[in-house]
Enzyme design. Structure first.
Site, PDB file in Angstrom:
ATOM      1  N   MET A   1      43.074  40.455  80.669  1.00 46.91           N
ATOM      2  CA  MET A   1      44.312  40.641  79.955  1.00 46.91           C
ATOM      3  C   MET A   1      45.487  40.423  80.905  1.00 46.91           C
ATOM      4  O   MET A   1      45.468  40.882  82.042  1.00 46.91           O
ATOM      5  CB  MET A   1      44.404  42.057  79.370  1.00 46.91           C
ATOM      6  CG  MET A   1      43.498  42.268  78.172  1.00 46.91           C
ATOM      7  SD  MET A   1      41.735  42.210  78.605  1.00 46.91           S
ATOM      8  CE  MET A   1      40.996  42.465  77.015  1.00 46.91           C
TER       9      MET A   1
ATOM     10  N   GLY B   1      43.088  39.578  68.964  1.00 49.17           N
ATOM     11  CA  GLY B   1      43.574  39.555  70.338  1.00 49.17           C
ATOM     12  C   GLY B   1      42.767  40.504  71.205  1.00 49.17           C
ATOM     13  O   GLY B   1      41.601  40.792  70.912  1.00 49.17           O
ATOM     14  N   CYS B   2      43.382  41.003  72.252  1.00 51.01           N
ATOM     15  CA  CYS B   2      42.702  41.921  73.172  1.00 51.01           C
ATOM     16  C   CYS B   2      42.081  43.082  72.410  1.00 51.01           C
ATOM     17  O   CYS B   2      42.754  43.780  71.650  1.00 51.01           O
ATOM     18  CB  CYS B   2      43.702  42.449  74.196  1.00 51.01           C
ATOM     19  SG  CYS B   2      43.057  43.772  75.223  1.00 51.01           S
ATOM     20  N   PHE B   3      40.793  43.305  72.604  1.00 50.55           N
ATOM     21  CA  PHE B   3      40.117  44.334  71.809  1.00 50.55           C
ATOM     22  C   PHE B   3      40.542  45.748  72.164  1.00 50.55           C
ATOM     23  O   PHE B   3      40.322  46.682  71.407  1.00 50.55           O
ATOM     24  CB  PHE B   3      38.592  44.200  71.834  1.00 50.55           C
ATOM     25  CG  PHE B   3      37.933  43.903  73.152  1.00 50.55           C
ATOM     26  CD1 PHE B   3      38.426  44.366  74.358  1.00 50.55           C
ATOM     27  CD2 PHE B   3      36.767  43.136  73.186  1.00 50.55           C
ATOM     28  CE1 PHE B   3      37.787  44.109  75.566  1.00 50.55           C
ATOM     29  CE2 PHE B   3      36.113  42.856  74.384  1.00 50.55           C
ATOM     30  CZ  PHE B   3      36.627  43.347  75.571  1.00 50.55           C
ATOM     31  N   TRP B   4      41.191  45.947  73.308  1.00 51.82           N
ATOM     32  CA  TRP B   4      41.660  47.293  73.647  1.00 51.82           C
ATOM     33  C   TRP B   4      42.597  47.831  72.572  1.00 51.82           C
ATOM     34  O   TRP B   4      42.483  48.972  72.140  1.00 51.82           O
ATOM     35  CB  TRP B   4      42.402  47.284  74.975  1.00 51.82           C
ATOM     36  CG  TRP B   4      41.576  46.969  76.169  1.00 51.82           C
ATOM     37  CD1 TRP B   4      40.218  46.926  76.262  1.00 51.82           C
ATOM     38  CD2 TRP B   4      42.073  46.642  77.477  1.00 51.82           C
ATOM     39  NE1 TRP B   4      39.841  46.590  77.544  1.00 51.82           N
ATOM     40  CE2 TRP B   4      40.953  46.413  78.305  1.00 51.82           C
ATOM     41  CE3 TRP B   4      43.353  46.508  78.016  1.00 51.82           C
ATOM     42  CZ2 TRP B   4      41.084  46.072  79.656  1.00 51.82           C
ATOM     43  CZ3 TRP B   4      43.482  46.168  79.360  1.00 51.82           C
ATOM     44  CH2 TRP B   4      42.357  45.956  80.173  1.00 51.82           C
TER      45      TRP B   4
END
Length: 207
Positions: free
Chosen positions: A1, A34-37
């Site tokens: 990221m 997008g970013c899975f966080w």
């Protein structure tokens, strides 16, 4: 990221006209945004969500590795597998939250500061009912013209889902002061609380 430069703008998506009718019992759906966080972080604060697991949708098991996926050489998408109780939170309500505060549906093969096809935003229905609701809601959003650019979110055929490495799971819960979380994802949770207080849970639902 990559380091976040600004929080994503939220949009109040409309209530779905096509209400999900999934019956009783826990259901599962997959969201790529997008970013899975951040996807995991927001959905873990929704009442009725029992678990939200970060992972890789599509591609092969052998290549389902963070370093490979993030390099862009695989066919995976960073995604989150959500188990939820439709008696508490319906699939169409999850879609509304997803498009309101989680993802920007106009960004192709990227999301915010993160670029590459593995950061694409996509819906992965796991039942005929979810598929019908997802198609109807995307059509409704396109007609509403809430964004200045065209919606590029796709509905993807369900493929294998591979859990991401342990350190990615419950990342927001474990790393609340991480720079990316503070700049990019925590604002999404605050937006969820402000926009949809009835379904917001102050407690993060861990896996």
């Amino acid at each position: 990221m990559q380091p976040a430069i600004a929080a994503e703008t939220v949009v109040e998506a409309p209530q779905a006209k096509r209400i999900a009718k999934e019956g009783s019992g826990l259901k599962t759906a997959i969201f790529a945004g997008g970013c899975f966080w951040g996807v995991e972080g927001v959905l873990s604060h929704v009442k009725g969500v029992k678990s939200a697991v970060s992972g890789y949708h599509g591609g092969t098991e052998r290549q389902a590795d963070y370093k490979l996926v993030s390099s862009g050489v695989t066919d995976h998408a960073e995604a989150v597998k959500v188990v939820y109780d439709p008696k508490v939170i319906r699939y169409d309500q999850l879609l509304r939250i997803f498009f309101s505060v989680v993802t920007d549906p106009t960004q192709l093969n990227r999301q915010g500061p993160d670029t590459g096809a593995h950061y694409r935003n996509a819906l992965v229905p796991l039942s005929a009912e979810q598929n019908a609701v997802a198609k109807a809601y995307l059509g409704q959003l396109k007609a509403a013209k809430l964004w200045d650019k065209p919606i590029v979110t796709k509905i993807e055929r369900a493929q294998a889902f591979y859990d991401a490495e342990t350190y990615h799971q419950d990342f927001m819960l474990k790393n609340p002061r991480h720079g990316y979380i503070v700049s990019w994802d925590a604002p999404k949770v605050r937006a969820l609380k402000a926009m949809y207080p009835g379904v917001y849970s102050a407690k993060f639902q861990p896996n």
